[in-house]
Motif scaffolding. Structure first.
Motif, mmCIF file in Angstrom:
data_model
loop_
_atom_site.group_PDB
_atom_site.id
_atom_site.type_symbol
_atom_site.label_atom_id
_atom_site.label_comp_id
_atom_site.label_asym_id
_atom_site.label_seq_id
_atom_site.Cartn_x
_atom_site.Cartn_y
_atom_site.Cartn_z
ATOM 1 N N SER A 170 0.804 -1.219 0.000
ATOM 2 C CA SER A 170 0.000 0.000 0.000
ATOM 3 C C SER A 170 0.839 1.272 0.000
ATOM 4 C CB SER A 170 -0.924 0.012 1.228
ATOM 5 O OG SER A 170 -0.153 -0.068 2.431
ATOM 6 N N ASP A 171 2.155 1.153 0.163
ATOM 7 C CA ASP A 171 3.027 2.319 0.175
ATOM 8 C C ASP A 171 2.990 2.983 -1.207
ATOM 9 O OD1 ASP A 171 5.427 4.003 0.002
ATOM 10 O OD2 ASP A 171 6.065 3.011 1.843
ATOM 11 N N PRO A 172 2.833 4.305 -1.281
ATOM 12 C CA PRO A 172 2.810 4.975 -2.588
ATOM 13 C C PRO A 172 4.038 4.679 -3.447
ATOM 14 C CG PRO A 172 2.102 6.484 -0.866
ATOM 15 C CD PRO A 172 2.594 5.243 -0.166
ATOM 16 N N ALA A 175 4.234 1.896 -6.308
ATOM 17 C CA ALA A 175 3.753 2.094 -7.686
ATOM 18 C C ALA A 175 4.901 2.298 -8.659
ATOM 19 C CB ALA A 175 2.799 3.289 -7.731
#
Length: 294
Positions: A170-172, A175
């Motif tokens: 879920s860490d940006p 991506a």
């Protein structure tokens, strides 16, 4: 009495490392008054002050620091002599191999299958435990990942691959397909080191080492990130964790290491076997399935 005894050295090392007589006495399993007397007797015997005492702690004098350094070496040598003597007296000889579980890059089964000189006894331990096992005679050889303190050891590289950062899916940053250390500012490694400083340099001395399950649980909830070799990441593919390459990170190399003073033919044969197996193993040259964002 002219010669120092190992008991005196153990007492002194405990006090010097704890910087407190009460904690040192507890560590040694004895009362504080006889420990204090033993240290005073040691100072009189050597004719120098070893410790500066205050109401809350003790500090080493320059002479005390010298004795601490030499005492550690002497106590390690005594422990090594005992361990190697016990090993030499065993009825059935064996090669003792120290390693951290899952840190063999998949080579261990193939090495054990190909090595036929002696039975191999595995000494599985936590992070950083392989190095002391080599130095104090509990292990003949070890599989370890760089970096580590190579003083007193010989080693040969087996396989090299990228070191990745593990982070919450879920860490940006997950991506992205690639990161730099500066991107990781504000994130911490498992023992509190800022992640942007890169992989910690030896010696590693966590007070309470975490196991894999604890580290990965912390990563999944976003409490930490972790740097690990690609072969370890492959073994721990989890939906809640993303693995990404970091441009400035040095690659990890799995090595086979042994005491520099070893003259064991069995160790030499193990090293040759490990090298041959490693040469026959495909390199880590295709990371796309592992690091591609989903």
């Amino acid at each position: 009495m002219d010669h120092l005894e190992t008991r005196q050295l153990r007492y002194f090392v405990a006090v010097a490392e704890e910087q407190h007589f009460g904690r040192a006495a507890q560590r040694l399993g004895m009362a504080q008054p006889p420990l204090s007397r033993a240290i005073r007797d040691l100072e009189r015997q050597l004719g120098v002050q070893l410790l500066v005492r205050t109401s809350r702690r003790v500090a080493l004098t320059p002479a005390g620091q010298t004795l601490l350094d030499e005492a550690r070496i002497a106590l390690d040598a005594v422990a090594t002599a005992g361990n190697r003597t016990r090993h030499a007296g065993q009825d059935v000889p064996a090669l003792r191999l120290a390693l951290k579980a899952d840190h063999d890059a998949g080579l261990l089964p193939k090495i054990l299958d190909a090595y036929d000189v002696l039975p191999v006894r595995l000494l599985l331990g936590g992070y950083g435990e392989q190095l002391p096992a080599l130095h104090d005679g509990r292990a003949d050889v070890a599989l370890m990942t760089t970096p580590f303190d190579e003083r007193g050891l010989d080693s040969e590289p087996l396989i090299t691959g990228p070191r990745l950062v593990a982070m919450a899916a879920s860490d940006p940053l997950a991506a992205r397909t690639s990161l730099r250390l500066a991107d990781l500012a504000g994130r911490l490694l498992p023992y509190g080191t800022p992640a942007e400083k890169g992989f910690p340099k030896p010696p590693f001395d966590p007070h309470e080492p975490l196991d894999h399950s604890q580290i990965f649980s912390l990563i999944e909830v976003g409490s930490t990130v972790w740097y690990l070799p690609v072969w370890l990441a492959e073994r721990f593919a989890r939906p809640g964790i993303a693995y990404r390459p970091v441009e400035e990170l040095e690659p990890a190399t799995l090595t086979v290491a042994w005491p520099a003073r070893s003259r064991s033919a069995a160790v030499a044969a193990f090293v040759r076997t490990a090298q041959r197996v490693a040469r026959e193993t495909a390199p880590y040259d295709n990371l796309f399935p592992l690091v591609h964002p989903v």
